[in-house]
Enzyme design. Structure first.
Site, mmCIF file in Angstrom:
data_model
loop_
_atom_site.group_PDB
_atom_site.id
_atom_site.type_symbol
_atom_site.label_atom_id
_atom_site.label_comp_id
_atom_site.label_asym_id
_atom_site.label_seq_id
_atom_site.Cartn_x
_atom_site.Cartn_y
_atom_site.Cartn_z
ATOM 1 C CB VAL A 1 -0.967 -0.010 1.205
ATOM 2 C CG1 VAL A 1 -1.876 1.225 1.165
ATOM 3 C CG2 VAL A 1 -1.817 -1.283 1.228
ATOM 4 N N GLY B 1 -0.739 -9.254 -3.791
ATOM 5 C CA GLY B 1 -0.704 -8.205 -2.765
ATOM 6 C C GLY B 1 -2.025 -8.003 -2.051
ATOM 7 C CE LYS C 1 -10.792 -5.441 5.588
ATOM 8 N NZ LYS C 1 -10.516 -6.305 4.455
ATOM 9 N N GLY D 1 -5.536 -4.669 -2.749
ATOM 10 C CA GLY D 1 -4.617 -4.419 -3.853
ATOM 11 C C GLY D 1 -4.005 -3.037 -3.724
HETATM 12 P P1 NAP Z 1 3.177 -4.910 3.664
HETATM 13 O O1 NAP Z 1 3.303 -5.054 2.193
HETATM 14 O O2 NAP Z 1 3.556 -6.039 4.533
HETATM 15 O O3 NAP Z 1 4.009 -3.600 4.088
HETATM 16 C C1 NAP Z 1 4.235 -3.252 5.418
HETATM 17 C C2 NAP Z 1 5.348 -2.225 5.464
HETATM 18 O O4 NAP Z 1 5.553 -1.852 6.818
HETATM 19 C C3 NAP Z 1 6.678 -2.715 4.913
HETATM 20 O O5 NAP Z 1 7.179 -1.760 4.013
HETATM 21 C C4 NAP Z 1 7.573 -2.794 6.146
HETATM 22 O O6 NAP Z 1 8.922 -2.473 5.899
HETATM 23 C C5 NAP Z 1 6.971 -1.725 7.010
HETATM 24 N N1 NAP Z 1 7.296 -1.921 8.416
HETATM 25 C C6 NAP Z 1 7.090 -2.989 9.195
HETATM 26 N N2 NAP Z 1 7.561 -2.767 10.439
HETATM 27 C C7 NAP Z 1 8.098 -1.522 10.425
HETATM 28 C C8 NAP Z 1 8.755 -0.724 11.366
HETATM 29 N N3 NAP Z 1 8.973 -1.164 12.603
HETATM 30 N N4 NAP Z 1 9.148 0.510 11.008
HETATM 31 C C9 NAP Z 1 8.938 0.976 9.763
HETATM 32 N N5 NAP Z 1 8.329 0.250 8.797
HETATM 33 C C10 NAP Z 1 7.924 -0.987 9.131
HETATM 34 O O7 NAP Z 1 1.685 -4.525 4.051
HETATM 35 P P2 NAP Z 1 0.565 -3.858 3.129
HETATM 36 O O8 NAP Z 1 -0.120 -4.905 2.327
HETATM 37 O O9 NAP Z 1 1.108 -2.667 2.442
HETATM 38 O O10 NAP Z 1 -0.502 -3.418 4.254
HETATM 39 C C11 NAP Z 1 -0.267 -2.309 5.103
HETATM 40 C C12 NAP Z 1 -1.524 -2.086 5.918
HETATM 41 O O11 NAP Z 1 -2.617 -1.823 5.035
HETATM 42 C C13 NAP Z 1 -1.944 -3.312 6.735
HETATM 43 O O12 NAP Z 1 -2.479 -2.879 7.957
HETATM 44 C C14 NAP Z 1 -3.057 -3.954 5.890
HETATM 45 O O13 NAP Z 1 -3.998 -4.649 6.658
HETATM 46 C C15 NAP Z 1 -3.678 -2.722 5.277
HETATM 47 N N6 NAP Z 1 -4.376 -2.956 4.018
HETATM 48 C C16 NAP Z 1 -3.751 -3.636 3.018
HETATM 49 C C17 NAP Z 1 -4.425 -3.814 1.814
HETATM 50 C C18 NAP Z 1 -3.798 -4.583 0.683
HETATM 51 O O14 NAP Z 1 -4.495 -4.833 -0.303
HETATM 52 N N7 NAP Z 1 -2.538 -4.970 0.758
HETATM 53 C C19 NAP Z 1 -5.699 -3.281 1.614
HETATM 54 C C20 NAP Z 1 -6.288 -2.552 2.668
HETATM 55 C C21 NAP Z 1 -5.621 -2.404 3.859
HETATM 56 P P3 NAP Z 1 9.870 -3.409 4.992
HETATM 57 O O15 NAP Z 1 9.287 -3.280 3.611
HETATM 58 O O16 NAP Z 1 11.217 -2.810 5.094
HETATM 59 O O17 NAP Z 1 9.753 -4.773 5.547
HETATM 60 N N1 HSE Z 2 -6.189 -8.611 3.243
HETATM 61 C C1 HSE Z 2 -7.274 -7.713 3.051
HETATM 62 C C2 HSE Z 2 -8.273 -8.327 2.100
HETATM 63 C C3 HSE Z 2 -6.767 -6.407 2.502
HETATM 64 O O1 HSE Z 2 -7.937 -9.283 1.413
HETATM 65 O O2 HSE Z 2 -9.414 -7.868 2.054
HETATM 66 C C4 HSE Z 2 -7.828 -5.359 2.473
HETATM 67 O O3 HSE Z 2 -8.169 -4.960 3.764
#
Ligand code: NAP
Ligand code: HSE
Length: 434
Positions: free
Chosen positions: A14, A187, A205, A302
């Site tokens: 994200v 993702g 949610k 995504g």
């Molecule tokens: P992700 O790909 O795992 O990215 C998490 C990021 O946080 C990574 O860049 C990681 O750094 C960083 N991080 C972890 N610990 C840290 C620390 N102590 N200090 C600084 N940075 C740190 O996760 P994501 O999919 O982007 O999701 C992020 C949030 O959005 C989550 O809460 C998820 O539930 C929410 N979300 C995700 C989606 C989706 O479709 N992916 C949709 C809606 C909501 P490194 O890269 O260096 O490891």
């Molecule tokens: N892992 C979550 C999903 C990301 O698949 O809906 C969006 O919150």
């Protein structure tokens, strides 16, 4: 033009999408915000990891202090998943005077009361549109656009990963494990996809939406939930044969005796809007007493759909709109009492799909229907195919669709049938959407 300095904390799926929107479409955000949203710092854990966004020199850092100590950074997009260190990081950002935009529903569902309380005391705001249904603007719609209504019900597909997996299994005949891997590669999945497939993410949610829509104070762990991790492809086939699709539905219904909440794989009539939601799309059907039914549909997971919601919140925060909304929002309020009470799960009415393996011998069907009758569960239809002569088996799948019954009665009948010597394996009980 005036500049508002922004930090991104967490540059994974994200965060990288947010950086791309800020850097590649700065003119667009500036037009809507009336100022430039200037990406000053992007904080990660591991500087050696490759990133999908090209950042200007000096922006990427693994030192959160560079954000905390810079008074010119006014807003932080908090995009670290999980509970810790995500909670500590958010508290540090708030205490350092930053307004927050987050997508982390797990953190809000678990520690929302504490974090919102701190933000309110410090005069800061937390915006969280991306935390539910990714790119679908459901938070703003429920808390602002539909605020003239008493919401009567809310039913949604809130987990993109689960919907993606079930769609792949149904349409492509893909194996469950392969579909999970593909959701991770795309993702969509959480760092630990267990929360996606066991119904926890959808329950988190739903807890947030139930707070906003009904003034409920449900903790996500108290919401009855079943995930898709136990789903058998056989049930997808039977559902299709009966004219349904199986969807992981998160439901909230307001009745005379309180609010009913649950998350469960549910048979939804094929051809209806919720049944046709495919892949990582989410959808929410809301019924308000004034507006009637409203349907929201879009990508719930995504990179770019979620980044779309985060950047909109960054703009609203920079402009000052979030602060106004945040002050009046009842979410996680320790002051206002709950406006509704939760109903006992056993009282909840519903229709059910029961699938069991039974001996193909005289009297078995009578035993099964007898148990249902004793618990006042009325049968709507029954399917039993002839046994496969070549397989040499004497047991056959038996599917029963019920009329409306209470959750308690359906569960008691299922438990009794499960004890019969003629019943083999686990009896599957799924809800059927009314
Ligand atoms: P992700 O790909 O795992 O990215 C998490 C990021 O946080 C990574 O860049 C990681 O750094 C960083 N991080 C972890 N610990 C840290 C620390 N102590 N200090 C600084 N940075 C740190 O996760 P994501 O999919 O982007 O999701 C992020 C949030 O959005 C989550 O809460 C998820 O539930 C929410 N979300 C995700 C989606 C989706 O479709 N992916 C949709 C809606 C909501 P490194 O890269 O260096 O490891
Ligand atoms: N892992 C979550 C999903 C990301 O698949 O809906 C969006 O919150």
């Amino acid at each position: 033009m005036q500049r508002t300095k922004v930090a991104i904390v967490g540059m994974g799926t994200v965060g990288s999408g947010v950086a791309r929107l800020l850097l590649d479409h700065g003119d667009r955000t500036a037009r809507h915000a009336g100022r430039v949203l200037w990406l000053e710092k992007a904080v990660v854990r591991d500087l050696r990891k490759p990133r999908t966004a090209d950042l200007p020199a000096g922006v990427l850092t693994d030192d959160l202090q560079q954000v905390l100590r810079d008074p010119e950074i006014k807003v932080a997009a908090h995009l670290v998943g999980g509970l810790e260190p995500a909670r500590t990081i958010m508290l540090e950002l708030l205490h350092a005077g930053k307004d927050i935009v987050t997508a982390n529903k797990a953190l809000l569902a678990q520690h929302g009361a504490e974090l919102f309380d701190v933000a309110r005391k410090l005069g800061r705001s937390i915006a969280f549109e991306a935390s539910v249904a990714g790119g679908v603007p459901i938070i703003t719609n429920i808390s602002q656009c539909l605020s003239a209504n008493q919401i009567l019900s809310l039913e949604g597909i809130l987990n993109g990963t689960s919907n993606f997996i079930v769609t792949q299994m149904e349409n492509q005949g893909m194996a469950y494990d392969q579909a999970v891997r593909l959701a991770q590669e795309n993702g969509y999945a959480e760092a630990d996809p267990t929360m996606d497939v066991d119904g926890s993410d959808a329950a988190q949610k739903l807890a947030i939406l139930a707070h906003l829509a009904f003034g409920a104070r449900a903790h996500w762990e108290d919401i009855p939930r079943i995930g898709i991790d136990q789903l058998d492809p056989l049930d997808l086939q039977f559902a299709r044969h009966l004219g349904y699709r199986i969807k992981l539905l998160a439901s909230a219904h307001l009745g005379n005796t309180g609010l009913e909440l649950h998350v469960a794989p549910t048979l939804v009539r094929a051809g209806t809007p919720l049944a046709e939601v495919q892949d990582a799309f989410n959808a929410i059907r809301v019924i308000g007493d004034a507006v009637g039914p409203v349907f929201f549909h879009g990508l719930g997971a995504g990179q770019m759909p979620t980044a779309s919601a985060v950047v909109a919140d960054l703009i609203d925060t920079a402009v000052g709109r979030c602060k106004l909304t945040f002050q009046t929002l009842e979410l996680f309020s320790l002051v206002n009492p709950p406006r509704v009470h939760l109903r006992d799960a056993d009282d909840m009415p519903g229709r059910y799909y029961l699938r069991m393996h039974v001996d193909d011998t005289p009297g078995v069907l009578a035993k099964v229907t007898g148990a249902l009758g004793r618990h006042a569960v009325s049968i709507a239809s029954v399917i039993q195919h002839e046994p496969d002569q070549h397989a040499g088996k004497r047991s056959v799948p038996l599917v029963v669709m019920t009329h409306e019954a209470s959750e308690g009665a359906a569960s008691a009948a299922a438990e009794e049938i499960q004890t019969f010597a003629q019943t083999h394996g686990k009896l599957i009980r799924l809800r059927v959407k009314a």
